[in-house]
Write a protein that holds these residues in place. Sequence first.
Motif, PDB file in Angstrom:
ATOM      1  N   MET A 136      35.573 -68.182  49.550  1.00 57.63           N
ATOM      2  CA  MET A 136      34.865 -69.443  49.265  1.00 57.63           C
ATOM      3  C   MET A 136      35.469 -70.172  48.065  1.00 57.63           C
ATOM      4  SD  MET A 136      30.858 -68.528  50.079  1.00 57.63           S
ATOM      5  CE  MET A 136      30.242 -70.114  49.505  1.00 57.63           C
ATOM      6  N   ARG A 137      35.339 -71.490  48.069  1.00 59.21           N
ATOM      7  CA  ARG A 137      35.784 -72.326  46.958  1.00 59.21           C
ATOM      8  C   ARG A 137      34.870 -72.122  45.753  1.00 59.21           C
ATOM      9  NH1 ARG A 137      35.900 -78.364  49.305  1.00 59.21           N
ATOM     10  NH2 ARG A 137      37.195 -78.014  51.159  1.00 59.21           N
ATOM     11  N   PRO A 138      35.382 -72.204  44.547  1.00 64.78           N
ATOM     12  CA  PRO A 138      34.513 -72.190  43.367  1.00 64.78           C
ATOM     13  C   PRO A 138      33.510 -73.344  43.459  1.00 64.78           C
ATOM     14  CG  PRO A 138      36.823 -72.030  42.715  1.00 64.78           C
ATOM     15  CD  PRO A 138      36.808 -72.319  44.187  1.00 64.78           C
ATOM     16  N   GLY A 139      32.243 -73.053  43.162  1.00 62.06           N
ATOM     17  CA  GLY A 139      31.222 -74.097  43.166  1.00 62.06           C
ATOM     18  C   GLY A 139      30.552 -74.305  44.510  1.00 62.06           C
ATOM     19  N   ALA A 140      31.169 -73.832  45.587  1.00 63.40           N
ATOM     20  CA  ALA A 140      30.515 -73.931  46.900  1.00 63.40           C
ATOM     21  C   ALA A 140      29.268 -73.040  46.894  1.00 63.40           C
ATOM     22  CB  ALA A 140      31.466 -73.498  48.009  1.00 63.40           C
ATOM     23  N   ILE A 141      28.270 -73.428  47.700  1.00 64.81           N
ATOM     24  CA  ILE A 141      26.996 -72.706  47.712  1.00 64.81           C
ATOM     25  C   ILE A 141      26.945 -71.743  48.906  1.00 64.81           C
ATOM     26  CG2 ILE A 141      24.480 -72.945  47.999  1.00 64.81           C
ATOM     27  CD1 ILE A 141      24.714 -75.672  46.599  1.00 64.81           C
ATOM     28  N   LEU A 142      26.508 -70.520  48.623  1.00 62.92           N
ATOM     29  CA  LEU A 142      26.234 -69.562  49.702  1.00 62.92           C
ATOM     30  C   LEU A 142      24.725 -69.533  49.944  1.00 62.92           C
ATOM     31  CD1 LEU A 142      27.265 -67.229  51.594  1.00 62.92           C
ATOM     32  CD2 LEU A 142      26.570 -65.673  49.758  1.00 62.92           C
ATOM     33  N   THR A 143      24.332 -69.665  51.198  1.00 58.91           N
ATOM     34  CA  THR A 143      22.916 -69.507  51.533  1.00 58.91           C
ATOM     35  C   THR A 143      22.826 -68.715  52.829  1.00 58.91           C
ATOM     36  OG1 THR A 143      20.792 -70.657  51.829  1.00 58.91           O
ATOM     37  CG2 THR A 143      22.739 -71.693  52.800  1.00 58.91           C
ATOM     38  N   GLU A 144      21.646 -68.211  53.126  1.00 61.67           N
ATOM     39  CA  GLU A 144      21.444 -67.471  54.380  1.00 61.67           C
ATOM     40  C   GLU A 144      20.008 -67.661  54.824  1.00 61.67           C
ATOM     41  OE1 GLU A 144      19.373 -64.735  53.970  1.00 61.67           O
ATOM     42  OE2 GLU A 144      19.506 -64.599  51.779  1.00 61.67           O
ATOM     43  N   VAL A 145      19.700 -67.218  56.041  1.00 59.57           N
ATOM     44  CA  VAL A 145      18.404 -67.525  56.653  1.00 59.57           C
ATOM     45  C   VAL A 145      17.678 -66.245  57.063  1.00 59.57           C
ATOM     46  CG1 VAL A 145      19.221 -69.763  57.480  1.00 59.57           C
ATOM     47  CG2 VAL A 145      19.405 -67.746  58.968  1.00 59.57           C
ATOM     48  N   GLY A 146      17.988 -65.130  56.396  1.00 60.04           N
ATOM     49  CA  GLY A 146      17.427 -63.845  56.806  1.00 60.04           C
ATOM     50  C   GLY A 146      15.907 -63.793  56.735  1.00 60.04           C
ATOM     51  N   SER A 147      15.299 -63.060  57.686  1.00 66.68           N
ATOM     52  CA  SER A 147      13.836 -62.921  57.743  1.00 66.68           C
ATOM     53  C   SER A 147      13.306 -61.910  56.749  1.00 66.68           C
ATOM     54  CB  SER A 147      13.403 -62.477  59.139  1.00 66.68           C
ATOM     55  OG  SER A 147      13.913 -63.326  60.106  1.00 66.68           O
ATOM     56  N   THR A 148      14.179 -61.087  56.159  1.00 67.34           N
ATOM     57  CA  THR A 148      13.767 -60.216  55.058  1.00 67.34           C
ATOM     58  C   THR A 148      14.592 -60.642  53.861  1.00 67.34           C
ATOM     59  OG1 THR A 148      15.433 -58.486  55.377  1.00 67.34           O
ATOM     60  CG2 THR A 148      13.436 -58.344  56.724  1.00 67.34           C
ATOM     61  N   LYS A 149      14.030 -60.536  52.672  1.00 70.18           N
ATOM     62  CA  LYS A 149      14.755 -61.068  51.525  1.00 70.18           C
ATOM     63  C   LYS A 149      15.224 -59.996  50.551  1.00 70.18           C
ATOM     64  CE  LYS A 149      16.067 -64.066  52.150  1.00 70.18           C
ATOM     65  NZ  LYS A 149      16.620 -64.860  53.278  1.00 70.18           N
ATOM     66  N   VAL A 150      14.385 -59.030  50.179  1.00 64.81           N
ATOM     67  CA  VAL A 150      14.807 -58.022  49.197  1.00 64.81           C
ATOM     68  C   VAL A 150      16.062 -57.302  49.683  1.00 64.81           C
ATOM     69  CG1 VAL A 150      14.180 -55.857  48.057  1.00 64.81           C
ATOM     70  CG2 VAL A 150      12.473 -57.689  48.269  1.00 64.81           C
ATOM     71  N   SER A 151      16.054 -56.826  50.909  1.00 67.37           N
ATOM     72  CA  SER A 151      17.176 -56.032  51.406  1.00 67.37           C
ATOM     73  C   SER A 151      18.414 -56.892  51.647  1.00 67.37           C
ATOM     74  CB  SER A 151      16.774 -55.308  52.684  1.00 67.37           C
ATOM     75  OG  SER A 151      16.455 -56.250  53.678  1.00 67.37           O
ATOM     76  N   VAL A 152      18.240 -58.130  52.083  1.00 68.91           N
ATOM     77  CA  VAL A 152      19.394 -59.010  52.298  1.00 68.91           C
ATOM     78  C   VAL A 152      20.044 -59.343  50.953  1.00 68.91           C
ATOM     79  CG1 VAL A 152      20.062 -61.349  52.992  1.00 68.91           C
ATOM     80  CG2 VAL A 152      18.672 -59.943  54.529  1.00 68.91           C
ATOM     81  N   ILE A 153      19.215 -59.630  49.952  1.00 69.99           N
ATOM     82  CA  ILE A 153      19.762 -59.917  48.616  1.00 69.99           C
ATOM     83  C   ILE A 153      20.511 -58.689  48.081  1.00 69.99           C
ATOM     84  CG2 ILE A 153      19.119 -60.381  46.206  1.00 69.99           C
ATOM     85  CD1 ILE A 153      16.793 -62.151  47.422  1.00 69.99           C
ATOM     86  N   GLU A 154      19.922 -57.510  48.297  1.00 70.32           N
ATOM     87  CA  GLU A 154      20.597 -56.268  47.872  1.00 70.32           C
ATOM     88  C   GLU A 154      21.939 -56.092  48.575  1.00 70.32           C
ATOM     89  OE1 GLU A 154      16.743 -53.410  46.901  1.00 70.32           O
ATOM     90  OE2 GLU A 154      18.059 -52.916  48.593  1.00 70.32           O
TER      91      GLU A 154
END
Lengths: 308, 308
Positions: free
Chosen positions: B104-122
């Motif tokens: 990814m380019r510096p400054g570009a944003i990463l996002t995701e749409v996962g239905s669980t959050k704690v484990s996806v962030i981990e």
Amino acid sequence: MPDNQSRPVASAVPLPPVFETLVVVGPGLIGSSVLRRAREFGGLARRVIAVDVSPEVRARVSELGIADEVMADAAEAVAQADCVMLCVPVGAMGPVAAQVLPAMRPGAILTEVGSTKVSVIEAITPYLRPDVPYVPAHPMAGTEFSGPDAGFATLFEKRWCLLTPLDNTPVEAVDAIRTLWERCGARLREMTPAHHDRVCAIVSHLPHLLAFTICGTADDLADETRSEVLDFAASGFRDFTRIAASDPIMWRDIFLLNRDALLEMLARFMEDAQAMARAIRWGDEAYIVDRIERGRKIRKSLIENEQA
Amino acid sequence: MPDNQSRPVASAVPLPPVFETLVVVGPGLIGSSVLRRAREFGGLARRVIAVDVSPEVRARVSELGIADEVMADAAEAVAQADCVMLCVPVGAMGPVAAQVLPAMRPGAILTEVGSTKVSVIEAITPYLRPDVPYVPAHPMAGTEFSGPDAGFATLFEKRWCLLTPLDNTPVEAVDAIRTLWERCGARLREMTPAHHDRVCAIVSHLPHLLAFTICGTADDLADETRSEVLDFAASGFRDFTRIAASDPIMWRDIFLLNRDALLEMLARFMEDAQAMARAIRWGDEAYIVDRIERGRKIRKSLIENEQA
């Protein structure tokens, strides 16, 4: 008749009614729908009488104009009938049968619409007379609403009505009740009372129990989470709440009166839920996917069966 | 533009897009709906690129014409993006993040749409870069269908999208993702990842688990009863099967990756169901009616809340 054109084709060819005088005891959602069917489609009875203990219900049924007569005294009403249909909560079937059976004419048919059959038959049996055929029935139709205003003439169309005749029920009486429900638009099936109770435990009573329970579980959560349950209910929770809106007394009675079959199905379900919990805890992916696949398979069968 | 009149008013006033180039990794139900929204309503990104490992999915997305470019190589695609949105099953989020983040380019944003959050962030955290802001999101929308054909541009309208930013997520990045989802028609709410997982466990994951389980319980019954479950499903069982039709791999991952919150909610539910079973066995009418009343109360609140 000026409104003839808006009526269904069926009423254009008047059928001789199955009964002369039909008494509906308890004109709630089911009872008032039968009354409306008789009035709007014909073919059920030449005359319909509604009986209810509640003055409010009687007044409302009179206002709605869905019965030829509305009476408080069940004994007085049923003495005029060749068919008496009990549409009271399952817990009231025994006491009401005790009241109406001695007053019924010899040869008149007793029927009822209880959602449980073994216990209702047990409750009614002590009061049965050899000269009054008894045909237990269960029209599987309903909405989450109750009372005489909730009924409508097409409630039973394409819905199942299960008949659970006793060994000694005369076939003519079964045929008359079958014809009555066919003319309500229902599809008929016969089975034993015990089998009926097991089938209804899994298709209706257990889903309702689970729906009531998950609503209670959510209601017990800390305030913040509970309010979010309401906000975010569309994600699956909502599907469980439609059936959880049903009448509490009716469901209390059903749970208590189909106790054995319901507890057996609940026990099976709890074992399966525990097995799923264990699979999730230990990461048993194959088990989890297998159970999910079964759910999808049943859904697919329902769609193919035109029940979804 | 000849079809302008059939378009929503919103597109009549073109908004400057939130991003220059948005890469959607995994154009399934959710991802393809974002692509369609960008194409049909504007305001999301000047250019949209779809990435998928499956040649069939890539071919289908090309046929559908919902992306400016369709690519197999995630690293090559994300090098062009100022926003990368991961729309893969929650179990794949970590491996996919490992692949895309270095490119990814510096400054570009990463996002995701996962239905669980704690484990996806981990799962994503080990691969994060200080120069790439990461905004976890969860659009609470879906149907029982999956794949690029299942998506549609209005899927997110009036649905919630939950944002669970980390302590160090720059507010500008959160605002950009917020604006993107607002332009998809969603309502936004922020909460911590742990709270998100508890809320979703009760409103979505537990209902799905129960739905899958009761379908399995029914499927285990003797053949005769099982076929009757299908015939008589309209009595309540049917309501549980709609959500049981969902994608098995997605749900396996959700169950495993929201394990702790889900098992806690399931344990609470099981206690409540056992208490109900006990009340039915011993005829505790007051308890049964209280639990049913709560279900009705929640249903009523949902209707008042316009969620039913």
